[in-house]
Design an enzyme around this catalytic site. Structure first.
Site, PDB file in Angstrom:
ATOM      1  N   GLU A 108       0.833  -1.194   0.000  1.00  0.00           N
ATOM      2  CA  GLU A 108       0.000   0.000   0.000  1.00  0.00           C
ATOM      3  C   GLU A 108       0.872   1.250   0.000  1.00  0.00           C
ATOM      4  OE1 GLU A 108      -3.344   0.070   2.507  1.00  0.00           O
ATOM      5  OE2 GLU A 108      -3.780  -2.064   2.274  1.00  0.00           O
TER       6      GLU A 108
ATOM      7  N   ARG B  98      -1.703 -10.857   3.232  1.00  0.00           N
ATOM      8  CA  ARG B  98      -2.892 -11.703   3.165  1.00  0.00           C
ATOM      9  C   ARG B  98      -3.701 -11.306   1.930  1.00  0.00           C
ATOM     10  NH1 ARG B  98      -6.707  -7.967   4.573  1.00  0.00           N
ATOM     11  NH2 ARG B  98      -6.057  -6.332   6.018  1.00  0.00           N
TER      12      ARG B  98
END
Length: 342
Positions: free
Chosen positions: A172, A189
């Site tokens: 991110e 994940r």
């Protein structure tokens, strides 16, 4: 999934940031490790210049996070962030970063195998969010350029390779208005919004996750979006009353369908939404050849979506799809601070 060591290396944000610096991935300027005292925090803030943001090292979902615009606000922000971090994560470690104004939240999907190969599957724009919780995700980002996608994709591969990442995951970034990007965190994940990437790249991420775990090598270096997809998170919240939680029984449920619509959900007519967990009850994904068509497809589907018995965010998404700034791709993570329900 990834190994415990890989999860630990990215689960603590200070450790993750130090790893990214060593790997040559751009990071937001900030404190050198955790803050030990208020005096240290004041010194770091003066050196960087305001505004700054205080974050919990074990944080997520906006918990333990405070923006500080001037020194007179720092003491209160420091103490409340530490207390909230301890209550939420049993870890009161906090650090400081320079606050990026007018940011976009853009993330890159990655996959890595046990043989050291990492690829990226392009970006998702997650800038439409409330209190750091995402509400809408789309791919490709209307803010993206081919050059920026190449740079961010390579940075994401470098980030995952730095910890020998094995599985699917997400890097991110915050991207400023000048298209400078900075590593924010890694999610080790599969994410809620993975289906957006699946729809635009025709790539089954869950299948890939299982294949990687079985020892199969990945192929390719980059998978680029061939379509446009938008995902709306349907939450049991009342958008007309500051998104107040709305647990209870779903009395009537009709989910839309048709070409270009995908719904991932666990609810049914008669399902009771408990008050204890995340309020998301469904994801609706619209996919089309262009962003304009995807917005129109989503608008049609939302108009056919019926959930009775509880309040949901469907009316918010309907109004968002009609908003001119959203349709033009003119938004940042602060978009909802001025958005008004009518």
């Amino acid at each position: 999934g990834p190994t415990p060591d890989q999860i630990r290396s990215m689960g603590d944000k200070i450790t993750a940031k130090e790893t990214m610096i060593r790997a040559g991935v751009p990071v937001i300027p900030g404190s050198d490790g955790l803050l030990d005292s208020l005096d240290q925090a004041k010194g770091v803030a003066r050196e960087m210049g305001y505004p700054v943001i205080i974050k919990a090292t074990a944080g997520g979902g906006g918990k333990g996070m405070r923006v500080v615009w001037q020194e007179s606000e720092l003491e209160r922000a420091y103490s409340t962030a530490k207390a909230e971090a301890l209550a939420s994560f049993k870890n009161d470690g906090i650090y400081m970063e320079k606050f990026v104004e007018e940011p976009r939240h853009i993330e890159i999907q990655v996959a890595g195998d046990r043989y050291g190969k990492v690829c990226h599957l392009s970006e998702r724009d997650c800038s439409i969010q409330r209190r750091h919780q995402k509400l809408v995700e789309e791919s490709p980002s209307p803010f993206m350029t081919p050059e920026l996608r190449e740079k961010m994709g390579q940075a994401a591969i470098k980030a995952a390779s730095a910890i020998n990442y094995e599985s699917v995951g997400t890097i991110e970034f915050l991207v400023d208005r000048h298209r400078n990007f900075y590593f924010m965190e890694m999610n080790t994940r599969i994410q809620v919004e993975h289906c957006v990437t699946e729809e635009v790249t025709n790539f089954d991420l869950i299948k890939e996750q299982i294949k990687i775990a079985a020892g199969e090598p990945i192929t390719g270096d980059a998978y680029l979006p061939a379509m446009h997809a938008i995902e709306c998170r349907i939450n049991a919240e009342d958008p007309y009353n500051d998104f107040r939680p709305s647990p209870g029984r779903i009395n009537v449920l009709h989910q839309p369908g048709g070409h270009g619509i995908r719904i991932d959900s666990h609810v049914y007519a008669g399902y009771v939404i408990p008050p204890y967990y995340d309020s998301m009850i469904a994801k609706i994904i619209a996919v089309a050849r262009t962003r304009e068509e995807a917005i129109n497809t989503m608008s049609r589907a939302l108009s056919e979506y019926v959930i009775e018995g509880v309040k949901t965010t469907i009316p918010f998404h309907q109004q968002l799809m009609r908003n001119e700034d959203f349709k033009k791709g003119n938004f940042t993570t602060k978009f909802l601070e001025t958005f008004k329900m009518v």
